[in-house]
Design an enzyme around this catalytic site. Structure first.
Site, PDB file in Angstrom:
ATOM      1  N   HIS A 408       0.717  -1.304   0.035  1.00  0.00           N
ATOM      2  CA  HIS A 408       0.127  -0.056   0.058  1.00  0.00           C
ATOM      3  C   HIS A 408       0.986   1.283   0.012  1.00  0.00           C
ATOM      4  CE1 HIS A 408       1.098   0.601   4.176  1.00  0.00           C
ATOM      5  NE2 HIS A 408       0.165   1.594   4.518  1.00  0.00           N
ATOM      6  N   GLY A 409       2.112   1.281   0.256  1.00  0.00           N
ATOM      7  CA  GLY A 409       2.934   2.479   0.353  1.00  0.00           C
ATOM      8  C   GLY A 409       4.414   1.913   0.479  1.00  0.00           C
TER       9      GLY A 409
END
Lengths: 485, 144
Positions: A408-409
């Protein structure tokens, strides 16, 4: 942190901690990472992912994505699919910021056109999209009206002039989780959130103007399908969630579950943050219905922010936002639990997938994708640090093992306190500007905490997801303007 | 400052230890530690508005958890930054812990309060309240 000696390397990017690693593990744990990323994982990840592997009803494996880091309950980057009949639901597998997520918006402007007006754009975005401690938004709602938002999500925005119809098609679940029931939400949660719609929040939340440089296009055909068609095209990416409303829903049910988990259901967990209840129990269903309200509030929050962004670009360029091509690419949640259909042991069945700091990444042809992305697979939006860059990826058929979940990041590697000691917000702002990134923040300290070196290398993270077959690179996006929460 | 921030746990969030000779001192120190994550200079908070707390819990640590959550609630619902002015913690006849308190503060003013980061929630990860030879000590991890 050294790699645990018990870890078995399954492939270049998959590591397994067997059930023998910890007493009570029902399934092995699988960590997706290159050797370098695996060595950078903090000790909390190995402990937490194997705690998750002990939760009743977990299917196949407890997963951690390449951006994994120490969280609470689940690691950040944690994924667990539960048998909905035998298994549990845990707020610790979703996070306090329910439906924290990413949204990516196109323009038909190029870097050359935006550069001369960059300061005006960022300054106006900074004023029009409030950020910071407990910030309130411009949408003034009564408690009753807020309850409609919580049950309807982006549909409420469409009815109230804050959305284009196609925005909803390009939002996960159409911007509204069915089954949201606001009677399962406390008044305190509504008190905390009803005036926060249209606000970014703080910490690692941000709004960024980015450029898709020709040399950073990895897959031109998919990029075109996602709307990236011009050299040096400008896009807008932002990251935020359900604000105080979602945080309170999670806090409330954490306490509800602690009260009944052991006494009523005989479940013991290794960390109180893993407090849970059987999914089919009254408490489990109540939380699921309340969680959906927070999911919908977050979709509405991001939709109202998009409305403000369109207004700002329209004001600055004196053109209609439609004329500026300000269509959404996609909106993805990375803190949720969802009932989805997946193949387990060769059979297609319903499972409850917890994703905490992990993005759903459906492959081509899968149900639930809008028609325009059926062939390409789902757009996956991965936010990097404000100094380095972000990615647009696409879901793959080979993502089945992780129940179609990816990173996600970039994942933190340095504590906030340490980052604040090492960097100065004012200097960082000047240095970034010298490198062509204009940043505004309500907080110098908050800015320092988000310095690039506090994060893992985003290129390493997305490369690992690609090598593992979880998602493939489409475009790398470079920041030129940033509003920091 | 009767609190310190910890570098080596939950790196994406903020962890702190708070202490005091009495439970009341330790609770007040934890409240300041929480507020100091969001605002750089606690001295900049004028204590004009008053808020009263009345809490009860069978578990002492969950009483602290609820107490810190009150401060987070007022921060979002009314944008109030608060500091504790008076606090009494007692154990009633049924063994429950009760807390009566008063806080003073003001609405966040971006021009006067140097903001740091917002606190989303108090987590129960490694959450601990302990009696020590010197008094009381707590470890808290906040979600940022």
């Amino acid at each position: 942190m050294p790699i645990p000696s018990e870890a078995r390397r399954i492939s270049d990017t998959v590591w397994e901690l067997p059930r023998s690693y910890k007493e009570g593990m029902l399934v092995p744990a699988r960590i997706y990472a290159s050797e370098k990323l695996m060595r950078e994982m903090d000790a909390g990840v190995f402990d937490q992912v194997t705690n998750v592997a002990c939760l009743p009803g977990i299917l196949n494996y407890a997963f951690c994505m390449p951006d994994g880091h120490w969280g609470y309950g689940f690691p950040i980057g944690g994924v667990a699919a539960m048998d909905p009949e035998e298994g549990v639901i845990s707020p610790g597998g979703i996070g306090f910021d329910i439906n924290c997520g990413m949204r990516l918006v196109l323009t038909n402007l190029t870097l050359e056109e935006v550069q001369p007006r960059l300061h005006t754009l960022v300054d106006q975005l900074f004023y029009r999209v409030p950020a910071g401690v407990g910030s309130h938004g411009f949408v003034k709602l009564s408690h009753d009206e807020f309850c409609s938002v919580a049950e309807q999500g982006s549909r409420w925005c469409l009815q109230n002039g804050y959305a284009w119809p196609e925005d909803l098609e390009r939002t996960e679940e159409g911007g509204c989780f069915a089954g949201a029931d606001v009677s399962k939400v406390s008044v305190r949660a509504i008190d905390r959130g009803y005036n926060q719609i249209g606000t970014l929040g703080s910490g690692n939340h941000y709004l960024e103007i980015q450029v898709a440089r020709p040399e950073n296009i990895f897959d031109a055909e998919t990029a075109r399908a996602f709307g990236i068609t011009l050299p040096n095209q400008i896009v807008i990416m932002f990251h935020c969630g359900s604000r105080g409303f979602g945080h309170q829903v999670a806090t409330d049910y954490l306490q509800t579950f602690l009260g009944v988990m052991e006494r009523k259901y005989g479940i013991r967990v290794l960390d109180r943050e893993l407090a849970c209840a059987p999914f089919r129990s009254r408490e489990g269903q109540d939380y699921f219905a309340a969680m959906k309200c927070a999911v919908n509030m977050a979709f509405a929050n991001r939709q109202v922010i998009l409305h403000r962004i369109r207004e700002v670009f329209s004001n600055v360029f004196h053109r209609d936002p439609r004329d500026l091509g300000m269509e959404m690419v996609y909106d993805v949640a990375h803190n949720t639990a969802k009932l989805e259909r997946h193949r387990v042991g060769g059979k297609l069945r319903e499972v409850l997938v917890h994703r905490k700091g992990s993005t759903r990444a459906f492959g081509p042809g899968m149900e639930g994708l809008p028609e325009c992305y059926r062939k390409t697979g789902q757009p996956v939006i991965i936010g990097g640090s404000m100094e380095t860059g972000s990615y647009l990826l696409a879901g793959l058929e080979s993502g089945a093992e992780t129940f179609y979940s990816t990173a996600h990041g970039s994942g933190r590697t340095m504590s906030r306190h340490q980052a604040k000691k090492q960097f100065r917000g004012e200097k960082l702002q000047r240095d970034m500007e010298a490198r062509g990134i204009y940043v505004r923040s309500v907080s110098w300290g908050g800015l320092a905490e988000e310095a690039g070196p506090a994060y893992k290398d985003i290129d390493d993270v997305v490369e690992a997801t690609e090598l593992a077959g979880l998602s493939k690179r489409v475009v790398r996006l470079t920041p030129i303007g940033n509003v920091k929460g | 400052m009767p609190y310190r921030y910890l570098d080596d746990i939950a790196i994406a969030d903020v962890a702190f230890e708070a202490w005091g000779k009495t439970l009341e001192e330790m609770f007040s120190a934890a409240a300041d530690a929480l507020m100091n994550v969001m605002v750089a200079d606690l001295g900049s908070i004028r204590q004009d508005e008053k808020v009263a707390f009345s809490l009860e819990n069978a578990e002492l640590d969950l009483l602290l958890f609820n107490f810190l959550n009150e401060l987070i609630y007022f921060k979002d619902a009314r944008r109030l930054l608060l500091r504790i002015e008076a606090l009494t913690i007692e154990r009633d006849d049924s063994g429950n812990f009760t807390l009566q308190g008063r806080a003073g503060g003001e609405v966040l003013d971006p021009d006067r309060h140097s903001q740091l980061v917002d606190v989303k929630a108090v987590t129960l990860h490694r959450f601990r309240v302990e009696e020590t030879p010197q008094g009381w000590e707590a470890t808290v991890v906040l979600d940022i």
